[in-house]
Design an enzyme around this catalytic site. Structure first.
Site, PDB file in Angstrom:
ATOM      1  N   LYS A  78       0.910  -1.253   0.042  1.00  0.00           N
ATOM      2  CA  LYS A  78       0.078  -0.106  -0.105  1.00  0.00           C
ATOM      3  C   LYS A  78       0.908   1.319  -0.005  1.00  0.00           C
ATOM      4  CE  LYS A  78      -3.773   1.948   2.806  1.00  0.00           C
ATOM      5  NZ  LYS A  78      -4.694   1.968   3.735  1.00  0.00           N
ATOM      6  N   SER A 122      -9.630   1.941   2.908  1.00  0.00           N
ATOM      7  CA  SER A 122      -8.735   2.640   2.083  1.00  0.00           C
ATOM      8  C   SER A 122      -7.808   1.843   1.422  1.00  0.00           C
ATOM      9  CB  SER A 122      -8.081   3.631   2.780  1.00  0.00           C
ATOM     10  OG  SER A 122      -7.402   3.126   3.797  1.00  0.00           O
ATOM     11  N   SER A 181      -9.785  -0.282   7.308  1.00  0.00           N
ATOM     12  CA  SER A 181      -9.228  -0.204   5.821  1.00  0.00           C
ATOM     13  C   SER A 181      -8.351  -1.576   5.131  1.00  0.00           C
ATOM     14  CB  SER A 181      -8.330   1.098   5.948  1.00  0.00           C
ATOM     15  OG  SER A 181      -9.019   2.234   5.751  1.00  0.00           O
TER      16      SER A 181
END
Lengths: 488, 95
Positions: free
Chosen positions: A79, A154, A178
């Site tokens: 990420k 996210s 997330s």
């Protein structure tokens, strides 16, 4: 079977048996990315050359007969709020568009030491603020299960990359859901570890008392392999803690709690049906299932939306146009700050920074922040009390399957509500794992537990006390076996 | 009523003219939503800041070797929009 579709377990087995090389595995993943990522948009940056070099190194070690761990030679996507030395790290924000990571996050050092091959950085909501990945300053990511839907957020890029077989596994971060919510939306396995289990050093801080890094994988076993590679106390993160794990579960003696507050209004009927029927599978082997109550659940989201923005407003003060990132030239320092942050931050980030500034400001601190910290204590106590009666708690990960792109982006509160079942565990610091348990055809009302054909994934969330990861994994493995037995 | 202009300045965020109204509406809606907390009875509950119970974790007052690494120092400074020698360049703070 194409190599890029393999789990870590199967890929590691193939590498050990010399059925293929790490370079071939890595190239299979990149060829999939080239085929599908233009449409899906999971990646912000690819590190193909670096990855090939890493893979060749591992292949040399394998050829020399060196004994390597379970993730050696396995492609991993990271990420984009986690630093990988020498690669751009933007956190999905214009303010860091050209930021080059000067060092590795601790989790990345650990992955590299274990021989993982880092293939690139994945898309995300700006600074991890959002539940759909639509808040990225750079691109929209689509759900590989249905391209008209969001991948969740996210960590939407990481979840989509795993689901689309564009990587073997990925890392994400979870502040209020997330990792788990995008894992649920894309039909992969996502773990948010116990707070403090995994070092946050090199993770761009969003809300420091809630953030945890964790794996997104194709199987429960893979989740455990990655978790084993990344946990541990780190002197570079003073909030990391030496682990004190509980024992794995004996399913026959397992006591499972279903919090009635999580099976209430707002939960889509087909999600409820699928999750309840998943939990029933545990009673086949003698597990006891009972309804429990977590009375402070109803305050969890409000509590989160005070504590999180308060910490956000402090953490994001560092993006000031001076030390790194976008900087607007102005006549004085204040105007440099104002202009750089106005242009560099998107709407959701500015909303949360302002909200946190407000709730921490003189005259409001007691009414908002202090009150929320007290409610946080009560939410934690709810769970402590429940875990005296049950070993694990099971709930849906999300009240709905993946929603449409654009469906909630104009209404912040509607978006916030999609994290209603995941936020409490961050407030209480608990580990929780999301894994697929069914499919839904939206609107038709026909849940198809165990079905694999068409429809959007539905996921089960398994929650345990702090340091109960081994217990959660054993329960998830048990279910995964049963579930796969149904689908294959 | 939230004074968005004042809060934005405290937060060092520039706002466009039409943005004030937009954010005011959105922030009011979120504040209405979190009002719910006032219903929670918190008498006798201590505030929680660290969920694992860690308090005042300290270390020796020595620089972490990582930050002494000249290559990392150079790379950190290379990200700065303005620099002079080994320093970040900042506009005058005191007028």
């Amino acid at each position: 079977m194409s190599l890029n579709k393999l789990t870590i377990t199967k890929a590691a087995d193939g590498l050990r048996k010399k059925q293929f090389s790490s370079l071939e595995l890595t190239e299979a993943v990149f060829s999939q990315i080239k085929k599908t990522d233009e449409e899906i948009g999971a990646f912000l940056l690819l590190a193909e050359e670096e990855a090939q070099n890493q893979a060749k190194e591992i292949d040399k070690k394998l050829a020399r007969g060196e004994k390597l761990g379970g993730i050696a030679g396995i492609p991993a996507a990271i990420k984009d709020n986690i630093l990988v030395k020498g690669l751009k790290c933007t956190a999905g924000s214009k303010i860091l568009e050209n930021y080059l990571a000067p060092y590795d996050a601790t989790v990345v050092s650990k992955l590299k030491e274990a021989g993982a091959v880092i293939i690139g950085k994945t898309n995300m909501d700006e600074f991890a603020m959002g539940s759909s990945t639509e808040n990225s300053a750079f691109k929209k990511t689509k759900n590989p299960q249905d391209l008209s839907c969001v991948p969740g957020g996210s960590s939407g890029g990481s979840a989509a990359a795993v689901a689309a077989n564009e990587t073997i596994f990925a890392l994400g971060s979870d502040t209020g859901g997330s990792i788990r919510q995008p894992a649920a939306f894309c039909g992969v396995v996502g773990l948010k570890p116990t707070y403090g289990a995994v070092s946050r050093f090199g993770l761009m801080a969003m809300a420091s008392s809630l953030d945890q890094i964790g794996p997104l994988t194709k199987s429960v076993e893979d989740s455990q392999i990655v978790f084993d590679a990344i946990y541990g106390k780190d002197r570079l993160d003073s909030t990391s803690v030496a682990s004190k794990f509980q024992n794995p579960a004996d399913i026959g003696n397992l006591r499972i709690g279903l919090p009635k507050e999580y099976f209430a209004q707002g939960l889509e009927p087909e999600v409820e049906k699928s999750v309840r029927s998943a939990i029933e599978k545990f009673s086949d082997s003698g597990a006891k299932i009972k309804e429990i109550s977590l009375p402070f659940s109803e305050y969890a989201l409000a509590c989160y939306y005070i504590i999180m923005p308060s910490e956000v407003s402090a953490n994001l003060a560092r993006y000031d146009g001076i030390k790194y990132g976008l900087s607007k030239e102005r006549d004085n320092l204040l105007n440099v700050y104002l202009a750089s942050r106005q242009e560099g931050f998107g709407d959701e980030v500015r909303r949360r920074v302002m909200l946190g500034t407000y709730t921490l400001s003189a005259g409001y601190y007691d009414a908002y922040y202090l009150k929320a910290q007290k409610v946080r204590t009560l939410i934690k106590r709810d769970f402590e009390k429940a875990f005296r009666e049950v070993d694990l708690i099971m709930t849906p990960t999300s009240p709905t399957p993946a929603f449409k792109l654009g469906e909630k982006i104009e209404d912040p509160i509607k978006m916030y509500l999609s994290d209603i079942y995941t936020v409490p565990m961050n407030l209480a610091g608990l580990p929780a794992l999301s894994l697929p348990c069914g499919r839904a055809v939206r609107g038709s009302g026909s849940a198809e537990p165990g079905g694999s054909s068409g429809g959007l994934p539905i996921s089960l969330q398994i929650i345990g006390p702090q340091w109960s990861e081994p217990k959660i994994f054993s329960a998830a493995l048990y279910f995964e076996k049963k579930f796969n037995g149904l689908t294959s | 009523m939230i004074d968005v202009k004042h809060i934005a300045k405290l937060a060092r965020l520039g706002l466009g003219k039409d943005e004030e109204k937009k954010f005011e509406k959105e922030l009011e809606a979120i504040l209405d939503f979190v009002e719910k907390l006032n219903e929670a009875k918190t008498e006798g509950a201590e505030p929680t800041a660290q969920i694992t119970g860690a308090i005042n974790v300290s270390r020796e007052d020595k620089t972490e070797p990582l930050w002494e690494n000249p290559e990392i120092k150079k790379d950190i400074l290379a990200n700065a929009p303005a620099k002079e020698g080994k320093f970040f360049r900042v506009k005058r703070v005191l007028e």
